[in-house]
Design an enzyme around this catalytic site. Structure first.
Site, PDB file in Angstrom:
ATOM      1  N   SER A   1       5.333 -43.829  51.294  1.00 56.40           N
ATOM      2  CA  SER A   1       6.238 -42.957  52.049  1.00 56.40           C
ATOM      3  C   SER A   1       7.438 -43.762  52.528  1.00 56.40           C
ATOM      4  O   SER A   1       7.331 -44.979  52.743  1.00 56.40           O
ATOM      5  CB  SER A   1       5.514 -42.383  53.277  1.00 56.40           C
ATOM      6  OG  SER A   1       6.417 -41.650  54.085  1.00 56.40           O
TER       7      SER A   1
ATOM      8  N   TYR B   1       0.583 -43.611  60.852  1.00 60.94           N
ATOM      9  CA  TYR B   1       0.975 -43.141  59.517  1.00 60.94           C
ATOM     10  C   TYR B   1       1.878 -44.198  58.867  1.00 60.94           C
ATOM     11  O   TYR B   1       1.641 -44.618  57.730  1.00 60.94           O
ATOM     12  CB  TYR B   1       1.703 -41.792  59.615  1.00 60.94           C
ATOM     13  CG  TYR B   1       2.050 -41.214  58.258  1.00 60.94           C
ATOM     14  CD1 TYR B   1       1.049 -40.756  57.402  1.00 60.94           C
ATOM     15  CD2 TYR B   1       3.366 -41.145  57.824  1.00 60.94           C
ATOM     16  CE1 TYR B   1       1.365 -40.245  56.145  1.00 60.94           C
ATOM     17  CE2 TYR B   1       3.687 -40.632  56.571  1.00 60.94           C
ATOM     18  CZ  TYR B   1       2.676 -40.186  55.738  1.00 60.94           C
ATOM     19  OH  TYR B   1       2.985 -39.685  54.495  1.00 60.94           O
TER      20      TYR B   1
HETATM   21  N1  LIG Z   1       4.945 -34.064  52.152  1.00 64.53           N
HETATM   22  C1  LIG Z   1       5.729 -35.068  52.484  1.00 64.53           C
HETATM   23  O1  LIG Z   1       6.823 -34.870  53.011  1.00 64.53           O
HETATM   24  C2  LIG Z   1       5.295 -36.494  52.204  1.00 64.53           C
HETATM   25  C3  LIG Z   1       6.211 -37.517  52.455  1.00 64.53           C
HETATM   26  C4  LIG Z   1       5.849 -38.827  52.196  1.00 64.53           C
HETATM   27  C5  LIG Z   1       4.603 -39.116  51.681  1.00 64.53           C
HETATM   28  N2  LIG Z   1       3.715 -38.111  51.458  1.00 64.53           N
HETATM   29  C6  LIG Z   1       2.393 -38.470  50.923  1.00 64.53           C
HETATM   30  O2  LIG Z   1       2.117 -37.706  49.788  1.00 64.53           O
HETATM   31  C7  LIG Z   1       0.707 -37.524  49.649  1.00 64.53           C
HETATM   32  C8  LIG Z   1       0.402 -36.049  49.461  1.00 64.53           C
HETATM   33  O3  LIG Z   1       0.793 -35.357  50.625  1.00 64.53           O
HETATM   34  P1  LIG Z   1       1.115 -33.797  50.656  1.00 64.53           P
HETATM   35  O4  LIG Z   1       2.359 -33.643  51.414  1.00 64.53           O
HETATM   36  O5  LIG Z   1       0.999 -33.216  49.317  1.00 64.53           O
HETATM   37  O6  LIG Z   1      -0.074 -33.301  51.610  1.00 64.53           O
HETATM   38  P2  LIG Z   1      -1.116 -32.094  51.497  1.00 64.53           P
HETATM   39  O7  LIG Z   1      -0.472 -30.895  50.908  1.00 64.53           O
HETATM   40  O8  LIG Z   1      -1.737 -32.007  52.845  1.00 64.53           O
HETATM   41  O9  LIG Z   1      -2.176 -32.640  50.443  1.00 64.53           O
HETATM   42  C9  LIG Z   1      -3.028 -33.693  50.761  1.00 64.53           C
HETATM   43  C10 LIG Z   1      -4.054 -33.806  49.657  1.00 64.53           C
HETATM   44  O10 LIG Z   1      -4.915 -34.920  49.969  1.00 64.53           O
HETATM   45  C11 LIG Z   1      -6.245 -34.490  49.795  1.00 64.53           C
HETATM   46  N3  LIG Z   1      -7.142 -35.240  50.672  1.00 64.53           N
HETATM   47  C12 LIG Z   1      -7.020 -35.474  51.993  1.00 64.53           C
HETATM   48  N4  LIG Z   1      -8.062 -36.199  52.429  1.00 64.53           N
HETATM   49  C13 LIG Z   1      -8.854 -36.411  51.349  1.00 64.53           C
HETATM   50  C14 LIG Z   1     -10.075 -37.084  51.144  1.00 64.53           C
HETATM   51  N5  LIG Z   1     -10.754 -37.689  52.147  1.00 64.53           N
HETATM   52  N6  LIG Z   1     -10.595 -37.116  49.901  1.00 64.53           N
HETATM   53  C15 LIG Z   1      -9.971 -36.504  48.874  1.00 64.53           C
HETATM   54  N7  LIG Z   1      -8.816 -35.838  49.005  1.00 64.53           N
HETATM   55  C16 LIG Z   1      -8.262 -35.799  50.241  1.00 64.53           C
HETATM   56  C17 LIG Z   1      -6.255 -33.005  50.115  1.00 64.53           C
HETATM   57  O11 LIG Z   1      -7.323 -32.403  49.442  1.00 64.53           O
HETATM   58  P3  LIG Z   1      -8.432 -31.460  50.141  1.00 64.53           P
HETATM   59  O12 LIG Z   1      -8.027 -31.264  51.574  1.00 64.53           O
HETATM   60  O13 LIG Z   1      -8.383 -30.219  49.320  1.00 64.53           O
HETATM   61  O14 LIG Z   1      -9.681 -32.219  49.961  1.00 64.53           O
HETATM   62  C18 LIG Z   1      -4.923 -32.573  49.524  1.00 64.53           C
HETATM   63  O15 LIG Z   1      -5.044 -32.284  48.150  1.00 64.53           O
HETATM   64  C19 LIG Z   1       0.079 -38.124  50.907  1.00 64.53           C
HETATM   65  O16 LIG Z   1      -0.381 -39.428  50.628  1.00 64.53           O
HETATM   66  C20 LIG Z   1       1.245 -38.177  51.873  1.00 64.53           C
HETATM   67  O17 LIG Z   1       1.094 -39.189  52.848  1.00 64.53           O
HETATM   68  C21 LIG Z   1       4.022 -36.796  51.705  1.00 64.53           C
END
Ligand SMILES: NC(=O)c1ccc[n+]([C@@H]2O[C@H](COP(=O)([O-])OP(=O)(O)OC[C@H]3O[C@@H](n4cnc5c(N)ncnc54)[C@H](OP(=O)(O)O)[C@@H]3O)[C@@H](O)[C@H]2O)c1
Length: 269
Positions: free
Chosen positions: A133, A146
């Site tokens: 991130s 985070y």
């Molecule tokens: N969105 C942003 O703006 C942003 C910015 C920078 C970085 N990121 C990074 O991008 C990645 C994806 O984020 P997102 O925004 O797509 O979030 P999201 O929509 O909340 O998706 C998170 C995913 O992680 C999975 N997950 C969480 N805990 C888990 C566990 N213990 N075991 C297996 N799967 C798990 C969830 O699956 P289930 O809950 O279905 O198991 C879900 O598919 C993350 O690493 C986040 O830090 C996001």
């Protein structure tokens, strides 16, 4: 539908960025497996296959990777995408709560790497992409753990890259800015906020909520990951951010530390 047909495992394929990556990569001819904690093995979603996996559980990770290898006989790309957010004044975050975050965002990726490295080494090639991130570049107020988890994953990936290069394995980090996903809904939060921290915390969350409103389409991130997967010699890191987020990364590198901290503080006032 042209594509190189790589076998790709994406953790957290059930939602947000992971779901967008699964969809795009499957549409472009790759054999894509996404994971989620609540899905059944073999469920089809947007042309990709879902596997049940909890990345905080060694046995679950070992089983999920074994299932993929049983189906495909190889793994070309691992995308460590599954992750959680956290919010709250650092003073109010218990070590137990912080531990849950680190267990997912840092050790979860480590579990996956350990599970896929033997197969990738045997193949003599492989690509590991860690989704970190922009937040890993600096300590974001009220989201300190985070930032810490993403900075840790960056340094972990750097070290791993050097260790596994001799086996033909490449490690890349992709650093997203803000994208439009439900990540905020699942953010870990402390049970209680101490009164002294309440005003600063509430104001920062208002600012953060406003900026999420303008965040970008997850497919833009998926396009970058697709490019990394197709590259002959990918860079070690890709910053996928615009505007103030992109500029902040540059300013962090050139400004004196205190000046940069004042700037971040002002942004959240
Ligand atoms: N969105 C942003 O703006 C942003 C910015 C920078 C970085 N990121 C990074 O991008 C990645 C994806 O984020 P997102 O925004 O797509 O979030 P999201 O929509 O909340 O998706 C998170 C995913 O992680 C999975 N997950 C969480 N805990 C888990 C566990 N213990 N075991 C297996 N799967 C798990 C969830 O699956 P289930 O809950 O279905 O198991 C879900 O598919 C993350 O690493 C986040 O830090 C996001």
């Amino acid at each position: 539908m042209a594509g190189t047909g790589k076998v790709i495992l994406i953790t957290g394929g059930s939602s947000g960025l992971g779901q967008a990556m699964c969809k795009r990569l499957a549409e472009h001819g790759h054999r894509v497996y996404g994971t989620g904690r609540k899905v059944e093995d073999g469920t089809q979603q947007n042309g990709c296959t879902l596997l049940r996996m909890d990345i905080t559980d060694d046995a679950s990770v070992t089983r999920g990777v074994a299932e993929l290898l049983k189906r495909e006989g190889r793994i070309d790309v691992l995308v460590n995408n599954a992750g959680l957010g956290i919010q709250g004044p650092l003073e109010d975050i218990t070590p137990e709560l912080a531990g849950r975050l680190l267990d997912t965002n840092v050790l979860g990726a480590h579990r996956l790497c350990r599970a896929v490295l033997p197969a990738m080494r045997e193949q003599g090639r492989g690509l590991i992409i860690n989704i970190t991130s922009v937040a890993g570049h600096f300590g974001l107020p009220y989201r300190g753990f985070y930032s810490a988890s993403k900075a840790a994953l960056e340094r972990y990936g750097e070290a791993l890259a050097t260790e596994v290069k001799r086996f033909g394995i490449t490690v890349v980090s992709v650093q997203p800015g803000e994208f439009n996903t439900p990540i905020a809904d699942a953010r870990l939060r402390p049970d209680a906020i101490s009164p002294a921290n309440q005003p600063g915390y509430e104001r920062a969350m208002q600012v953060l909520g406003g900026s999420m409103h303008y965040s970008r389409d997850p497919d833009e991130l998926a396009q970058v990951v697709e490019k990394v997967i197709g590259a002959r010699n990918p860079k070690s890191a890709y910053l996928v951010a615009q505007g103030v987020q992109r500029i902040s990364v540059l300013l962090k590198k050139i400004l004196p530390g205190r000046m940069f901290q004042r700037m971040v503080g002002k942004h959240y006032e």
